[in-house]
Design a protein around this motif. Structure first.
Motif, PDB file in Angstrom:
ATOM      1  N   GLY A  37       0.809  -1.215   0.000  1.00  0.00           N
ATOM      2  CA  GLY A  37       0.000   0.000   0.000  1.00  0.00           C
ATOM      3  C   GLY A  37       0.837   1.256   0.000  1.00  0.00           C
ATOM      4  O   GLY A  37       0.430   2.288  -0.554  1.00  0.00           O
ATOM      5  N   SER A  38       2.014   1.196   0.607  1.00  0.00           N
ATOM      6  CA  SER A  38       2.872   2.383   0.638  1.00  0.00           C
ATOM      7  C   SER A  38       3.444   2.707  -0.736  1.00  0.00           C
ATOM      8  O   SER A  38       3.835   3.854  -0.992  1.00  0.00           O
ATOM      9  CB  SER A  38       4.019   2.172   1.637  1.00  0.00           C
ATOM     10  OG  SER A  38       4.905   1.155   1.190  1.00  0.00           O
ATOM     11  N   PHE A  39       3.496   1.715  -1.633  1.00  0.00           N
ATOM     12  CA  PHE A  39       4.012   1.938  -2.979  1.00  0.00           C
ATOM     13  C   PHE A  39       2.889   2.052  -4.016  1.00  0.00           C
ATOM     14  O   PHE A  39       3.172   2.196  -5.207  1.00  0.00           O
ATOM     15  CB  PHE A  39       4.936   0.789  -3.393  1.00  0.00           C
ATOM     16  CG  PHE A  39       6.263   0.805  -2.697  1.00  0.00           C
ATOM     17  CD1 PHE A  39       7.270   1.676  -3.094  1.00  0.00           C
ATOM     18  CD2 PHE A  39       6.508  -0.045  -1.633  1.00  0.00           C
ATOM     19  CE1 PHE A  39       8.496   1.694  -2.450  1.00  0.00           C
ATOM     20  CE2 PHE A  39       7.725  -0.035  -0.981  1.00  0.00           C
ATOM     21  CZ  PHE A  39       8.727   0.841  -1.387  1.00  0.00           C
ATOM     22  N   ALA A  40       1.636   1.978  -3.575  1.00  0.00           N
ATOM     23  CA  ALA A  40       0.512   2.052  -4.501  1.00  0.00           C
ATOM     24  C   ALA A  40       0.063   3.497  -4.693  1.00  0.00           C
ATOM     25  O   ALA A  40       0.359   4.381  -3.882  1.00  0.00           O
ATOM     26  CB  ALA A  40      -0.649   1.197  -3.982  1.00  0.00           C
ATOM     27  N   GLU A  47      -9.790   2.381  -5.100  1.00  0.00           N
ATOM     28  CA  GLU A  47     -10.609   1.491  -5.921  1.00  0.00           C
ATOM     29  C   GLU A  47     -10.604   0.055  -5.402  1.00  0.00           C
ATOM     30  O   GLU A  47     -11.644  -0.598  -5.332  1.00  0.00           O
ATOM     31  CB  GLU A  47     -10.099   1.514  -7.372  1.00  0.00           C
ATOM     32  CG  GLU A  47     -10.382   2.825  -8.093  1.00  0.00           C
ATOM     33  CD  GLU A  47      -9.838   2.817  -9.509  1.00  0.00           C
ATOM     34  OE1 GLU A  47      -9.121   1.842  -9.867  1.00  0.00           O
ATOM     35  OE2 GLU A  47     -10.109   3.771 -10.258  1.00  0.00           O
ATOM     36  N   LYS A  48      -9.414  -0.450  -5.038  1.00  0.00           N
ATOM     37  CA  LYS A  48      -9.305  -1.855  -4.640  1.00  0.00           C
ATOM     38  C   LYS A  48      -9.443  -2.061  -3.136  1.00  0.00           C
ATOM     39  O   LYS A  48      -9.971  -3.078  -2.699  1.00  0.00           O
ATOM     40  CB  LYS A  48      -7.971  -2.428  -5.130  1.00  0.00           C
ATOM     41  CG  LYS A  48      -7.853  -2.471  -6.645  1.00  0.00           C
ATOM     42  CD  LYS A  48      -6.541  -3.128  -7.065  1.00  0.00           C
ATOM     43  CE  LYS A  48      -6.433  -3.206  -8.573  1.00  0.00           C
ATOM     44  NZ  LYS A  48      -5.158  -3.836  -8.999  1.00  0.00           N
ATOM     45  N   GLY A  49      -8.934  -1.147  -2.347  1.00  0.00           N
ATOM     46  CA  GLY A  49      -9.031  -1.289  -0.894  1.00  0.00           C
ATOM     47  C   GLY A  49      -7.960  -2.200  -0.325  1.00  0.00           C
ATOM     48  O   GLY A  49      -7.190  -1.797   0.536  1.00  0.00           O
ATOM     49  N   PHE A  50      -7.898  -3.439  -0.809  1.00  0.00           N
ATOM     50  CA  PHE A  50      -6.920  -4.413  -0.297  1.00  0.00           C
ATOM     51  C   PHE A  50      -5.956  -4.760  -1.422  1.00  0.00           C
ATOM     52  O   PHE A  50      -6.362  -5.266  -2.468  1.00  0.00           O
ATOM     53  CB  PHE A  50      -7.624  -5.668   0.215  1.00  0.00           C
ATOM     54  CG  PHE A  50      -6.696  -6.656   0.856  1.00  0.00           C
ATOM     55  CD1 PHE A  50      -6.254  -6.481   2.149  1.00  0.00           C
ATOM     56  CD2 PHE A  50      -6.264  -7.773   0.151  1.00  0.00           C
ATOM     57  CE1 PHE A  50      -5.389  -7.395   2.744  1.00  0.00           C
ATOM     58  CE2 PHE A  50      -5.410  -8.697   0.731  1.00  0.00           C
ATOM     59  CZ  PHE A  50      -4.973  -8.497   2.024  1.00  0.00           C
ATOM     60  N   ILE A  51      -4.669  -4.481  -1.194  1.00  0.00           N
ATOM     61  CA  ILE A  51      -3.653  -4.674  -2.229  1.00  0.00           C
ATOM     62  C   ILE A  51      -2.482  -5.461  -1.655  1.00  0.00           C
ATOM     63  O   ILE A  51      -1.979  -5.139  -0.582  1.00  0.00           O
ATOM     64  CB  ILE A  51      -3.133  -3.324  -2.763  1.00  0.00           C
ATOM     65  CG1 ILE A  51      -4.281  -2.515  -3.373  1.00  0.00           C
ATOM     66  CG2 ILE A  51      -2.048  -3.533  -3.801  1.00  0.00           C
ATOM     67  CD1 ILE A  51      -3.862  -1.119  -3.770  1.00  0.00           C
ATOM     68  N   LEU A  52      -2.079  -6.484  -2.382  1.00  0.00           N
ATOM     69  CA  LEU A  52      -0.864  -7.215  -2.026  1.00  0.00           C
ATOM     70  C   LEU A  52       0.240  -6.973  -3.051  1.00  0.00           C
ATOM     71  O   LEU A  52       1.422  -7.054  -2.712  1.00  0.00           O
ATOM     72  CB  LEU A  52      -1.150  -8.714  -1.912  1.00  0.00           C
ATOM     73  CG  LEU A  52      -2.038  -9.149  -0.741  1.00  0.00           C
ATOM     74  CD1 LEU A  52      -2.210 -10.654  -0.750  1.00  0.00           C
ATOM     75  CD2 LEU A  52      -1.449  -8.688   0.586  1.00  0.00           C
ATOM     76  N   PHE A  53      -0.149  -6.685  -4.299  1.00  0.00           N
ATOM     77  CA  PHE A  53       0.810  -6.397  -5.357  1.00  0.00           C
ATOM     78  C   PHE A  53       0.271  -5.230  -6.179  1.00  0.00           C
ATOM     79  O   PHE A  53      -0.644  -5.413  -6.985  1.00  0.00           O
ATOM     80  CB  PHE A  53       1.025  -7.633  -6.251  1.00  0.00           C
ATOM     81  CG  PHE A  53       1.515  -8.841  -5.511  1.00  0.00           C
ATOM     82  CD1 PHE A  53       2.853  -8.975  -5.187  1.00  0.00           C
ATOM     83  CD2 PHE A  53       0.626  -9.824  -5.118  1.00  0.00           C
ATOM     84  CE1 PHE A  53       3.303 -10.091  -4.501  1.00  0.00           C
ATOM     85  CE2 PHE A  53       1.060 -10.940  -4.433  1.00  0.00           C
ATOM     86  CZ  PHE A  53       2.405 -11.066  -4.114  1.00  0.00           C
ATOM     87  N   PRO A  54       0.780  -4.028  -5.960  1.00  0.00           N
ATOM     88  CA  PRO A  54       0.271  -2.877  -6.711  1.00  0.00           C
ATOM     89  C   PRO A  54       0.578  -2.997  -8.193  1.00  0.00           C
ATOM     90  O   PRO A  54       1.664  -3.446  -8.584  1.00  0.00           O
ATOM     91  CB  PRO A  54       1.019  -1.694  -6.073  1.00  0.00           C
ATOM     92  CG  PRO A  54       2.242  -2.291  -5.462  1.00  0.00           C
ATOM     93  CD  PRO A  54       1.862  -3.671  -5.019  1.00  0.00           C
ATOM     94  N   GLN A 257      -3.745   7.538   2.423  1.00  0.00           N
ATOM     95  CA  GLN A 257      -3.595   6.162   2.873  1.00  0.00           C
ATOM     96  C   GLN A 257      -2.173   5.664   2.663  1.00  0.00           C
ATOM     97  O   GLN A 257      -1.598   4.992   3.526  1.00  0.00           O
ATOM     98  CB  GLN A 257      -4.584   5.257   2.121  1.00  0.00           C
ATOM     99  CG  GLN A 257      -6.042   5.579   2.383  1.00  0.00           C
ATOM    100  CD  GLN A 257      -6.423   5.391   3.837  1.00  0.00           C
ATOM    101  OE1 GLN A 257      -5.893   4.503   4.516  1.00  0.00           O
ATOM    102  NE2 GLN A 257      -7.317   6.223   4.344  1.00  0.00           N
ATOM    103  N   ALA A 258      -1.579   5.991   1.534  1.00  0.00           N
ATOM    104  CA  ALA A 258      -0.215   5.544   1.259  1.00  0.00           C
ATOM    105  C   ALA A 258       0.782   6.180   2.220  1.00  0.00           C
ATOM    106  O   ALA A 258       1.763   5.544   2.624  1.00  0.00           O
ATOM    107  CB  ALA A 258       0.155   5.874  -0.188  1.00  0.00           C
ATOM    108  N   VAL A 259       0.538   7.444   2.613  1.00  0.00           N
ATOM    109  CA  VAL A 259       1.425   8.114   3.565  1.00  0.00           C
ATOM    110  C   VAL A 259       1.400   7.397   4.908  1.00  0.00           C
ATOM    111  O   VAL A 259       2.444   7.174   5.537  1.00  0.00           O
ATOM    112  CB  VAL A 259       1.025   9.594   3.716  1.00  0.00           C
ATOM    113  CG1 VAL A 259       1.721  10.214   4.924  1.00  0.00           C
ATOM    114  CG2 VAL A 259       1.387  10.376   2.468  1.00  0.00           C
TER     115      VAL A 259
END
Length: 293
Positions: A37-40, A47-54, A257-259
């Motif tokens: 999430g920090s790199f997304a 849009e996705k909410g839950f990310i494991l691989f941006p 969110q990423a921050v």
């Protein structure tokens, strides 16, 4: 001749492997989510909410938090509190545990009872705050270092380990003219490194995660540790939540969110780097200090 294991034993081992793998996966997934999430991008997070691989790597969050000195200043404060606090903790713990491990010490039992009493009862938040205030430690780092400088639980285990050391070593050292402080520094502490390394890690993690005490005693934002800064970012998720944003472009909107996730990653990495160096002492030190006691 190697004895072959039966199929029930193999089935049981396979079951254990699967269960432990699932538990490990459940444990690591939140951390992967925070790092990803920090790199997304902000759009993908919304849009996705839950990310494991941006799908698209973005450094906007890291560019934002490193665009001012706020994060690095808080990180420096946390490192200072962790190092200084751990040194104070482990030094005072050894200085108190060693006399209590001597069975010929006067008033040993009453002092130990007072130590155990603090594990069950405490003065509370308001009396502790008043003591810190009257001692003039508000808005100083001493308010984070001195209150709770000795953990009663850690003290008891370290004392129990000191009691298991061979008394012949101390007797021979005294014959050679060594004083009690000399015995502690030259004999007891070198033989107790696994235990001391273990509880140094305990103390260090506690200081690194210091949060509530900083909110109570530190009003100056320039003295906030990283955990308090993270709290401010979570509470104030709008632009400028990091405080000093004079160097940022006025039309730049930070990816909120990423921050948050980037700050979590930055604040977690240092303690993860230190842990592997102390891991080999962790289980051994806790076992020696608790089982033998």
């Amino acid at each position: 001749m190697v004895k072959e294991t039966s199929w029930p034993s193999r089935l049981f081992d396979l079951f254990n492997i699967i269960v432990l793998a699932v538990i490990a996966l459940i444990t690591i997934v939140p951390f992967i989510y925070v790092v990803a999430g920090s790199f997304a991008t902000q759009r993908e997070l919304l849009e996705k909410g839950f990310i494991l691989f941006p799908t698209e790597l973005s450094l906007e969050a890291y560019n934002y938090i490193f665009s001012t000195n706020t994060l690095m200043r808080s990180l420096g404060v946390t490192i200072f509190i962790t190092v200084a606090g751990t040194l104070i903790n482990i030094t005072l713990t050894c200085l108190m545990a060693y006399p209590l491990s001597r069975r010929d010490m006067d008033f040993r039992s009453p002092i130990q009872l007072m130590v155990i009493f603090t594990m069950l009862f405490s003065g509370g938040m308001i009396p502790t705050f008043l003591v810190v205030k009257e001692l003039g430690m508000l808005d100083t780092y001493w308010s984070l270092l001195l209150p709770g400088a000795i953990s009663a639980f850690n003290l008891i285990i370290v004392r129990s380990f000191f009691q298991q050391l061979p008394p012949d070593l101390e007797e021979s050292a005294k014959i050679d003219g060594a004083s009690d402080p000399g015995i502690l520094v030259r004999i007891v502490i070198p033989l107790s490194l696994p235990v001391l390394a273990t509880f140094s890690l305990f103390y260090a993690v506690g200081h690194w995660n210091t949060y509530f005490s900083s909110i109570l005693y530190i009003n100056d934002s320039t003295k906030w540790p990283i955990q308090v800064l993270l709290r401010q970012i979570v509470m104030l998720s709008q632009g400028g939540s990091l405080g000093d944003t004079s160097s940022l472009e006025s039309n730049f909107i930070p990816p909120d969110q990423a921050v948050k996730m980037a700050v979590i990653v930055v604040s977690t990495i240092p303690i993860l780097i230190v842990y592997p160096f102390l891991q080999k002492h962790f289980a051994k030190g806790a076992l020696l200090g608790s089982v033998k006691g």
